[in-house]
Structures are given as C-alpha cells and as structure tokens.
Scaffold this motif. Sequence first.
Motif, PDB file in Angstrom:
ATOM      1  N   LEU A   1      11.531   7.346 -18.446  1.00  0.00           N
ATOM      2  CA  LEU A   1      11.288   5.990 -18.938  1.00  0.00           C
ATOM      3  C   LEU A   1      11.825   4.923 -17.993  1.00  0.00           C
ATOM      4  N   SER A   2      12.867   5.252 -17.244  1.00  0.00           N
ATOM      5  CA  SER A   2      13.424   4.293 -16.288  1.00  0.00           C
ATOM      6  C   SER A   2      12.654   4.289 -14.975  1.00  0.00           C
ATOM      7  N   GLY A   3      11.829   5.296 -14.750  1.00  0.00           N
ATOM      8  CA  GLY A   3      11.092   5.395 -13.496  1.00  0.00           C
ATOM      9  C   GLY A   3      11.857   6.095 -12.396  1.00  0.00           C
ATOM     10  N   LYS A   4      13.075   6.566 -12.708  1.00  0.00           N
ATOM     11  CA  LYS A   4      13.852   7.278 -11.683  1.00  0.00           C
ATOM     12  C   LYS A   4      13.200   8.600 -11.324  1.00  0.00           C
TER      13      LYS A   4
ATOM     14  N   THR B   1       4.172   2.064 -13.481  1.00  0.00           N
ATOM     15  CA  THR B   1       3.037   2.183 -14.397  1.00  0.00           C
ATOM     16  C   THR B   1       3.148   3.445 -15.245  1.00  0.00           C
ATOM     17  N   VAL B   2       3.544   4.555 -14.616  1.00  0.00           N
ATOM     18  CA  VAL B   2       3.722   5.817 -15.357  1.00  0.00           C
ATOM     19  C   VAL B   2       4.841   5.661 -16.386  1.00  0.00           C
ATOM     20  N   ALA B   3       5.948   5.043 -15.994  1.00  0.00           N
ATOM     21  CA  ALA B   3       7.064   4.840 -16.923  1.00  0.00           C
ATOM     22  C   ALA B   3       6.627   3.965 -18.101  1.00  0.00           C
ATOM     23  N   ALA B   4       5.863   2.921 -17.818  1.00  0.00           N
ATOM     24  CA  ALA B   4       5.385   2.029 -18.882  1.00  0.00           C
ATOM     25  C   ALA B   4       4.422   2.765 -19.816  1.00  0.00           C
TER      26      ALA B   4
ATOM     27  N   ILE C   1       2.237   0.223   7.364  1.00  0.00           N
ATOM     28  CA  ILE C   1       1.574   1.203   6.499  1.00  0.00           C
ATOM     29  C   ILE C   1       2.607   1.888   5.599  1.00  0.00           C
ATOM     30  N   ALA C   2       3.744   2.264   6.169  1.00  0.00           N
ATOM     31  CA  ALA C   2       4.807   2.904   5.372  1.00  0.00           C
ATOM     32  C   ALA C   2       5.294   1.969   4.274  1.00  0.00           C
ATOM     33  N   LYS C   3       5.472   0.694   4.604  1.00  0.00           N
ATOM     34  CA  LYS C   3       5.947  -0.284   3.614  1.00  0.00           C
ATOM     35  C   LYS C   3       4.928  -0.463   2.490  1.00  0.00           C
ATOM     36  N   VAL C   4       3.664  -0.620   2.844  1.00  0.00           N
ATOM     37  CA  VAL C   4       2.613  -0.802   1.844  1.00  0.00           C
ATOM     38  C   VAL C   4       2.522   0.419   0.929  1.00  0.00           C
ATOM     39  N   ARG C   5       2.611   1.607   1.518  1.00  0.00           N
ATOM     40  CA  ARG C   5       2.539   2.828   0.711  1.00  0.00           C
ATOM     41  C   ARG C   5       3.742   2.953  -0.214  1.00  0.00           C
ATOM     42  N   ASN C   6       4.913   2.608   0.283  1.00  0.00           N
ATOM     43  CA  ASN C   6       6.108   2.646  -0.547  1.00  0.00           C
ATOM     44  C   ASN C   6       5.980   1.685  -1.726  1.00  0.00           C
ATOM     45  N   GLU C   7       5.496   0.483  -1.470  1.00  0.00           N
ATOM     46  CA  GLU C   7       5.291  -0.496  -2.548  1.00  0.00           C
ATOM     47  C   GLU C   7       4.290   0.026  -3.569  1.00  0.00           C
ATOM     48  N   ALA C   8       3.223   0.655  -3.099  1.00  0.00           N
ATOM     49  CA  ALA C   8       2.210   1.209  -4.005  1.00  0.00           C
ATOM     50  C   ALA C   8       2.815   2.326  -4.859  1.00  0.00           C
ATOM     51  N   GLU C   9       3.609   3.188  -4.235  1.00  0.00           N
ATOM     52  CA  GLU C   9       4.249   4.274  -4.981  1.00  0.00           C
ATOM     53  C   GLU C   9       5.205   3.738  -6.034  1.00  0.00           C
ATOM     54  N   GLN C  10       5.972   2.723  -5.701  1.00  0.00           N
ATOM     55  CA  GLN C  10       6.902   2.130  -6.673  1.00  0.00           C
ATOM     56  C   GLN C  10       6.127   1.528  -7.843  1.00  0.00           C
ATOM     57  N   SER C  11       5.028   0.875  -7.551  1.00  0.00           N
ATOM     58  CA  SER C  11       4.193   0.292  -8.600  1.00  0.00           C
ATOM     59  C   SER C  11       3.599   1.385  -9.492  1.00  0.00           C
ATOM     60  N   GLU C  12       3.160   2.469  -8.873  1.00  0.00           N
ATOM     61  CA  GLU C  12       2.596   3.577  -9.645  1.00  0.00           C
ATOM     62  C   GLU C  12       3.651   4.218 -10.536  1.00  0.00           C
ATOM     63  N   LYS C  13       4.861   4.386 -10.014  1.00  0.00           N
ATOM     64  CA  LYS C  13       5.940   4.950 -10.817  1.00  0.00           C
ATOM     65  C   LYS C  13       6.253   4.058 -12.018  1.00  0.00           C
TER      66      LYS C  13
END
Length: 160
Positions: free
Chosen positions: A126-129, A92-95, A78-90
């Motif tokens: 813009l870098s997502g950092k 998307t926001v940067a894009a 669950i932690a891994k899936v949530r982390n992956e989702a958060e990275q994807s969302e970040k």
Amino acid sequence: MTTTRLTFRNVDADPSDPVETWPIEAIHTALQRGTLVDWRRMIRAVREDPWGPVARNIEYVLSYDRPYGTAELFEKAIAKVRNEAEQSEKATVAAQLAAEVAASGLTARDFAERLGTSPPRLSTYLSGKVTPSATLMIRAHRVAVRAKRNRDGMSSRKVG
C-alpha cells in the motif's frame, strides 16, 4: 513549432516530421549534428513512451556510436524518464490496491489474511515500497469482490 537547421541525407524523412517516424539513420544524425531543439523533441518522444521505438533506437545508436556530448546526456535522460515512469506505475499499483481494500469494507488485517499475506507485507504494498505481483493484484480484486458481495448479501437479509 520551432524550426531546426538539421538536415537528413539519404533518408526518407524530414527533420520536421514527428520524431517517432524517423528511421535509425535520422536518429543517428540528430544525435551527432542536432541542436537543442532537436534533442528536446527526441526527449519528449522518449517521455511519452519510455521503452518505445524512439528510446530503443537512441539506445541502439549509442551502442555503436558515442557522439561527444550527447551520448551520456541521452543515456541519463532515458534512465531518468524510465525511473519516473516506474515510480508513477508503482504509485498507481499501490492506489489500485488501496481502492480494492476500501471497496472490500474489510480492515487491513482481515484483507491481508484473506489475501494470504501478513498485515506488514500488505502495508509495504500500500505504501508502494514493494510492488505486488500481477497474480496478487488479481487475488486482491477477487477478495474485494467477494467481501463486498458478502457484505451486500448480509445487508439485504437484515432488511427483509
């Protein structure tokens, strides 16, 4: 779909039903006595909705029962899936922010100034950092719309 040998007792659900429809007691049974087939189905449901009901129900069960071998596995999954989702969302926001800067036609420096931030801070967005706030994203959209409108207005005046 692969069949399972899992059976539910005293539950108004069948193991072949979508995991999203299983009550907490069924989730509990699957965590205790399920097989890899069942667990994969549960993780697929979590992957589709990392903070949804299946993930929450698994967490709830694990808060009062620690099935040997599956408790830590599911917590880590669950932690891994949530982390992956958060990275994807970040990303998307940067894009989305990059698209606003591009649509504005402004330089990054000018865009940052109109946004009320510094060019280095805009760069971190813009870098997502760093993830900008929702209000900053709304402001970025407004800056882009105004800049485009001003640019388009200037072009039509030059032609006429």
